[in-house]
Scaffold this active site. Structure first.
Site, PDB file in Angstrom:
ATOM      1  N   VAL A   1       0.850  -1.195   0.000  1.00  0.00           N
ATOM      2  CA  VAL A   1       0.000   0.000   0.000  1.00  0.00           C
ATOM      3  C   VAL A   1       0.885   1.244   0.000  1.00  0.00           C
ATOM      4  CG1 VAL A   1      -2.030  -1.076   1.022  1.00  0.00           C
ATOM      5  CG2 VAL A   1      -0.236  -0.177   2.506  1.00  0.00           C
ATOM      6  N   THR A   2       0.269   2.400  -0.211  1.00  0.00           N
ATOM      7  CA  THR A   2       1.003   3.606  -0.584  1.00  0.00           C
ATOM      8  C   THR A   2       1.943   4.134   0.496  1.00  0.00           C
ATOM      9  OG1 THR A   2      -0.705   4.269  -2.136  1.00  0.00           O
ATOM     10  CG2 THR A   2       0.720   6.010  -1.287  1.00  0.00           C
ATOM     11  N   PHE A   3       1.433   4.415   1.670  1.00  0.00           N
ATOM     12  CA  PHE A   3       2.263   5.086   2.671  1.00  0.00           C
ATOM     13  C   PHE A   3       3.438   4.225   3.145  1.00  0.00           C
ATOM     14  CE2 PHE A   3      -0.339   8.582   2.377  1.00  0.00           C
ATOM     15  CZ  PHE A   3      -0.057   9.570   3.316  1.00  0.00           C
TER      16      PHE A   3
ATOM     17  N   ARG B   1      -5.874   4.820  -1.638  1.00  0.00           N
ATOM     18  CA  ARG B   1      -4.483   4.609  -1.994  1.00  0.00           C
ATOM     19  C   ARG B   1      -4.044   3.209  -1.662  1.00  0.00           C
ATOM     20  NH1 ARG B   1      -1.656  10.142   0.269  1.00  0.00           N
ATOM     21  NH2 ARG B   1      -2.803  11.607  -0.997  1.00  0.00           N
TER      22      ARG B   1
END
Length: 704
Positions: A231-233, A704
């Site tokens: 995932v993004t973060f 996201r």
């Protein structure tokens, strides 16, 4: 006349003896003045006087630096003249001694030698030995002095270099390493661009002429692996620090910290931008600590004041920013005056690191799916943005001066109602204190003693569904995930296979959705096993830090190595991290090598259009396969990607935990009607997406 006396006779006889013989042997002289040492030797005090006078002579006769110190033209004054006479006398005496030795060897003057006593012969030998020893001592003293002078010069040079390094600014010392584009000097500079959600095989869709040309100019693997969870973060911060999520602490887009008693939520600044969430040292902090100026454009985590270190430029996140604005921003930073340029300002320096984040592909992948018409347009638009940046770099004559690195954080998989798992069918949410992550779920029981029971319960309820995995963080979490050594990681995890998702009823009621023919949103998801082909990311690099043959290929690597690569490209020392890959990279060949297998396009998870519990006769299924396959093929062709056809994938029964109860007793006619309605809505949705993509319809929000 009386005869001469005895004494007078002796004086006459003595007058006939040569002066040399008297010098060599004179009894009276021996009696009166001989002090048991050869006449050519000096007393110890005499040696000290001569040594002192030697040093005075060298100092008084120095001229033109070191040359004068050892030169032959010396001025003799005072006692130095006397000393010279003494040396001349000694040299004369040595010559006489040498001549005497020659006569002795040839048999000349044999009668005269008989006048010498044995003590006189020993004295001559001692004088010769002493003279040789004196010459050796003089040479040794000379070499010692030379060594001392050389050591002094070397020490002086070392001290001078050390003083220069301590007193000279870094930019001056690096001036020799700067490169000129004809108008300005550039220190090592790197532009790092992240395309969120850009799946590796998007490069094979004939939508990215800029990126494909860039690959042929630079160096890249077939793909770069993200870190788990994909995932993004967590992945953007892993790329920035070179650390696994379990190490830097951002273990998901959402998670609970039991020690802080706080929740991290990525879209809420009040719950995500505090420094205590962000461990490790991101690349922009590393650069600024080493006096290399950085500009960070919307990169996740850059707005947090990490380590209280000031960053030169930080652009706040703006999800609606036009792509052209990003191009202008990056090129505008390159146009700032450098430290050696006229008009340079200390408060507006040109950065050597520019890290930019582009969310467009990820956003539309969530809204419309990775195989939609909309995502094709978005991929093309992002590629044109990169073309504008590279063209601007070329116009500024910086192609061979500025490094450009393009990456992504993860891929994307298509979702479908048939691939959903109801959380309430697995566990009662009332027993949980927190639920972390998505589409995978991390569960924290209210009562820690219930952990084992809940784990066994979920394992039992999913035993017939191969599309979900259940793990305890501290017992059987796969080691390759590197997802267990942090208290922020929940103790119990339900991890669906790629393309599947876990949902609670507040988000989506699966049974109701199937009855109504609802379409599940988001249409695209990620966060799955980071090694799955649909989660693969990209890495492409070009510039002076990558001096490889154009189109070089390297073996795939995980994104923990990106931090070191970027540090090396701008000549800064990395902070401790998990990566080991360093510049220069080692190519494994060329992308256009004919011996390489063709680019592989991973298949999306199958879309099960029929309810899993719907009984269908094999004969009916055979007659249905043609229209189903035809519609699927048309939709896939329109999206630019061939989905796996239904008849190629076995229909898996829905596990009891998902179905919840026996299927409703419907007539065969009603079941067929529901199926036709569902198919018609799918085709209608595809047509709607197609028309909206060409007519600029409104896009939905995503994750996201």
């Amino acid at each position: 006349m009386s005869s001469p006396s005895h004494n007078e006779h002796h004086r006459v006889a003595s007058s006939d003896v040569s002066a040399d013989e008297c010098t060599l042997y004179d009894p009276e002289s021996d009696d009166d003045a001989y002090d048991d040492r050869p006449s050519g030797d000096l007393l110890e005090g005499d040696h000290d006087i001569l040594d002192s006078e030697d040093e005075r002579e060298i100092l008084l006769t120095q001229k033109d630096g070191i040359t004068g110190m050892f030169g032959q033209n010396r001025v003799k004054i005072g006692k130095l003249s006397q000393k010279a006479e003494m040396k001349k006398s000694r040299r004369g005496h040595n010559e006489e001694t040498s001549a005497l030795m020659y006569e002795m060897e040839e048999g000349i003057g044999h009668s005269s030698t008989s006048l010498r006593s044995s003590g006189s012969s020993e004295s001559d030998e001692q004088r010769l030995i002493a003279a040789k020893l004196q010459r050796k001592a003089n040479k040794a003293r000379l070499w010692r002095r030379i060594c001392i002078y050389i050591s002094i010069v070397v020490l002086f040079v070392v001290l001078l270099a050390t003083t220069y390094r301590l007193s000279t600014p870094k930019d001056v010392k690096d001036a020799a390493a700067m490169m000129s584009n004809g108008t300005s000097l550039f220190a090592a500079t790197t532009i790092l661009i992240s395309l969120d959600g850009f799946r590796a095989d998007f490069l094979y869709r004939n939508l990215t002429p800029t990126l494909n040309s860039f690959i042929q100019e630079g160096i890249s693997p077939k793909y770069m692996l993200p870190s788990f969870p994909s995932v993004t973060f967590p992945n953007h911060y892993t790329m920035a620090t070179g650390m696994y999520p379990e190490a830097h602490g951002v273990v998901g887009n959402t998670f609970w910290d039991p020690k802080l008693g706080k929740e991290f939520y990525y879209t809420d600044p009040d719950k995500s931008l505090q420094p205590f969430w962000w461990g490790g040292e991101p690349i922009w902090i590393t650069a600024e600590k080493q006096k290399v100026r950085a500009a960070v454009h919307m990169w996740p985590g850059s707005e947090a004041h990490i380590q209280d270190q000031k960053v030169t430029y930080v652009d706040k996140y703006n999800g609606s920013e036009l792509l052209q604005m990003k191009t202008d921003r990056i090129l505008g930073l390159l146009d700032l005056p450098g430290p050696k340029d006229i008009g340079a300002k200390a408060n507006i320096p040109r950065p050597q690191l520019i890290a930019a984040y582009v969310p467009n592909v990820d956003g539309d992948g969530h809204r419309f799916g990775p195989n939609s018409t909309e995502i094709r347009e978005t991929i093309s638009s992002v590629d044109k943005m990169l073309g504008g940046i590279l063209q601007g770099i070329h116009q500024r004559n910086l192609t061979n001066i500025v490094n450009v690195v393009v990456v992504s954080d993860h891929g994307m998989a298509t979702t479908d109602v048939s691939r959903l798992i109801q959380l309430e069918d697995l566990v009662d949410p009332a027993e949980l204190s927190h639920i972390d992550g998505w589409p995978l779920y991390g569960l924290r029981p209210k009562n820690p003693s219930d952990l084992r029971r809940l784990y066994e319960q979920i394992k039992e309820r999913t035993k017939n569904n191969p599309n979900v995995e259940v793990y305890l963080k501290d017992e059987n979490m796969p080691e390759r995930y590197h997802f267990s050594k942090n208290d922020r990681i929940a103790p119990l995890w339900i991890i669906p296979k790629t393309g599947w998702a876990i949902v609670d009823k507040n988000e989506f009621d699966i049974e109701t959705g199937k009855k109504n023919g609802d379409v599940y949103h988001p249409r695209g998801l990620h966060g799955y096993d980071h090694e799955h082909p649909l989660m693969r990311a990209i890495f492409v690099a070009r510039g002076p830090a990558f001096p490889h043959a154009p189109g070089s290929e390297i073996k795939p690597f995980q994104n923990i190595h990106l931090y070191n690569i970027i540090c090396d490209s701008i000549h800064i020392t990395p902070a401790p991290n998990s990566g080991t890959l360093r510049l220069p990279l080692t190519p494994s060949g060329l992308h256009n090598d004919s011996s390489h297998p063709p680019d592989a396009v991973p298949a999306d998870p199958p879309i099960h259009s029929l309810p899993h519990t719907l009984p269908v006769e094999p004969s009916l299924l055979a007659t249905m396969s043609i229209p189903i396959d035809s519609m699927s093929s048309i939709a896939a062709a329109a999206s630019g990607f061939e989905d796996t056809l239904l008849d190629d994938v076995p229909v898996r029964p829905t596990p009891p935990s998902v179905a919840g109860a026996a299927p409703p007793q419907e007539t065969q006619k009603e079941k067929w009607w529901e199926w036709l309605k569902h198919e018609a809505e799918d085709v209608g949705m595809w047509m709607e997406d197609f028309l909206r993509g060409h007519g600029g319809g409104k896009k939905e929000g995503g994750r996201r």
